[in-house]
Write a protein that holds these residues in place. Structure first.
Motif, PDB file in Angstrom:
ATOM      1  N   LYS A  49       0.667  -1.302   0.075  1.00  0.00           N
ATOM      2  CA  LYS A  49      -0.278  -0.024  -0.289  1.00  0.00           C
ATOM      3  C   LYS A  49       1.049   1.257   0.341  1.00  0.00           C
ATOM      4  CE  LYS A  49      -1.643   1.275   3.878  1.00  0.00           C
ATOM      5  NZ  LYS A  49      -2.489   1.091   5.175  1.00  0.00           N
ATOM      6  N   LEU A  52       2.550   1.726  -4.118  1.00  0.00           N
ATOM      7  CA  LEU A  52       0.994   2.041  -4.107  1.00  0.00           C
ATOM      8  C   LEU A  52       0.845   3.287  -4.225  1.00  0.00           C
ATOM      9  CD1 LEU A  52      -1.605  -0.761  -4.283  1.00  0.00           C
ATOM     10  CD2 LEU A  52       0.075   0.253  -6.040  1.00  0.00           C
ATOM     11  N   MET A  56       1.509   7.042  -6.953  1.00  0.00           N
ATOM     12  CA  MET A  56       0.816   8.054  -7.495  1.00  0.00           C
ATOM     13  C   MET A  56       0.666   9.356  -7.096  1.00  0.00           C
ATOM     14  SD  MET A  56      -2.480   5.821  -6.465  1.00  0.00           S
ATOM     15  CE  MET A  56      -4.126   7.239  -7.320  1.00  0.00           C
ATOM     16  N   CYS A 164      -4.939   8.463   1.501  1.00  0.00           N
ATOM     17  CA  CYS A 164      -5.073   6.454   0.991  1.00  0.00           C
ATOM     18  C   CYS A 164      -6.334   6.609   2.262  1.00  0.00           C
ATOM     19  CB  CYS A 164      -3.115   6.075   1.084  1.00  0.00           C
ATOM     20  SG  CYS A 164      -3.436   4.843   1.341  1.00  0.00           S
ATOM     21  N   ALA A 194      -5.633  11.003  -9.889  1.00  0.00           N
ATOM     22  CA  ALA A 194      -5.805  10.118  -9.854  1.00  0.00           C
ATOM     23  C   ALA A 194      -6.072   8.861  -8.708  1.00  0.00           C
ATOM     24  CB  ALA A 194      -4.016   9.675 -10.096  1.00  0.00           C
ATOM     25  N   HIS A 195      -6.757   8.157  -9.946  1.00  0.00           N
ATOM     26  CA  HIS A 195      -7.692   6.974  -8.922  1.00  0.00           C
ATOM     27  C   HIS A 195      -6.740   5.530  -8.927  1.00  0.00           C
ATOM     28  CE1 HIS A 195     -11.931   5.803  -7.001  1.00  0.00           C
ATOM     29  NE2 HIS A 195     -11.545   4.729  -8.252  1.00  0.00           N
ATOM     30  N   HIS A 196      -7.107   4.861  -7.335  1.00  0.00           N
ATOM     31  CA  HIS A 196      -6.842   3.526  -7.562  1.00  0.00           C
ATOM     32  C   HIS A 196      -7.470   2.778  -6.588  1.00  0.00           C
ATOM     33  CE1 HIS A 196      -4.545  -0.117  -7.739  1.00  0.00           C
ATOM     34  NE2 HIS A 196      -4.738  -0.005  -6.361  1.00  0.00           N
ATOM     35  N   ARG A 197      -8.624   1.736  -7.437  1.00  0.00           N
ATOM     36  CA  ARG A 197      -9.006   1.586  -6.006  1.00  0.00           C
ATOM     37  C   ARG A 197      -9.285  -0.757  -6.835  1.00  0.00           C
ATOM     38  NH1 ARG A 197     -15.749   1.543  -7.261  1.00  0.00           N
ATOM     39  NH2 ARG A 197     -16.677  -0.198  -5.416  1.00  0.00           N
ATOM     40  N   GLU A 198      -9.004  -0.947  -4.249  1.00  0.00           N
ATOM     41  CA  GLU A 198      -9.314  -2.381  -4.448  1.00  0.00           C
ATOM     42  C   GLU A 198     -10.279  -2.563  -3.798  1.00  0.00           C
ATOM     43  OE1 GLU A 198      -5.539  -3.696  -3.752  1.00  0.00           O
ATOM     44  OE2 GLU A 198      -4.362  -2.872  -5.732  1.00  0.00           O
ATOM     45  N   ASP A 204      -6.965   8.314  -3.953  1.00  0.00           N
ATOM     46  CA  ASP A 204      -6.914   8.942  -4.664  1.00  0.00           C
ATOM     47  C   ASP A 204      -5.904  10.199  -4.903  1.00  0.00           C
ATOM     48  OD1 ASP A 204      -9.607   8.589  -6.724  1.00  0.00           O
ATOM     49  OD2 ASP A 204     -10.494   8.443  -4.178  1.00  0.00           O
TER      50      ASP A 204
END
Length: 220
Positions: A49, A52, A56, A164, A194-198, A204
């Motif tokens: 994490k 990541l 970003m 986050c 930017a966007h990262h989703r799990e 974001d």
């Protein structure tokens, strides 16, 4: 992370004073287990994490970074090499001690004990990066809005905001991860880049100018 959190009772404070007391007791219970109650150092989930999160960020280096809710400083130690100045804060004394030890190799990084958003730091220069990692969902809705207002008032004209957050339920949560990010998006005077989703985590990134990484380096 969720195992530890789910064994503590929910926070539902009626006032600022009660909120401080409940929050302090909540984190007292966590830190009674040690200075790393979420196993931030050992767990692959946590290490991944952080990787990541750092990947970003739209810029390689920043002037003045603020990290509220720094816990024991594991993410702080990855932010420190990428900035000229870093302020990391946490409300719990044990977290502050651990974070100071972790950041000892970087003299430009300092750690303070503060209760946010009320005890927001005064700074001569605005922050060009604010990283809010798994902190804001402990706040009630009013304090979340105050936090967003503080961020808006402290973020530089070329600044970046990164949020986050863990997506699963746990007893200490006051608001959803999605509500936290929606509040920042609508109240911090920033544009989404930017966007990262799990299933487990949502990250974001917003900036004041909304420029992409390539635009920032005049490639696009």
């Amino acid at each position: 992370m969720d195992t530890v959190r789910c064994r503590t009772r929910a926070l539902s404070p009626p006032s600022d004073e009660a909120a401080d007391g409940e929050t302090q007791r909540y984190f007292d219970a966590l830190y009674a287990r040690g200075d790393d109650p979420w196993q931030l150092r050992e767990r692959w989930y946590e290490r991944r994490k952080r990787a990541l999160t750092l990947a970003m960020l739209p810029r390689e280096r920043y002037r003045n970074v603020f990290e509220p809710g720094c816990a024991n400083g594991e993410l702080s130690a990855m932010l420190a090499p990428r900035c000229d100045a870093l302020l990391a804060v946490d409300l719990h004394a044990r977290a502050v001690r651990a974070a100071r030890e972790r950041l000892a190799p970087w003299p430009h990084a300092r750690v303070e004990r503060r209760t946010l958003p009320r005890d927001w730091p005064a700074t001569a220069a605005p922050f060009d990066l604010i990283v809010v990692s798994e902190f804001a969902y402990y706040l009630g809705l009013d304090d979340l809005r105050r936090l967003a207002a503080r961020i808006d008032g402290s973020l530089d004209g070329d600044g970046c905001l990164l949020a986050c957050d863990w997506r699963h339920r746990f007893d200490g949560r006051q608001v959803s991860t999605e509500a936290v990010h929606a509040c920042f998006a609508s109240r911090c005077g920033v544009l989404h880049v930017a966007h990262h989703r799990e299933a487990d985590v949502l990250i974001d990134v917003w900036t004041r100018d909304g420029r992409s990484v390539a635009q920032g380096e005049w490639l696009a």
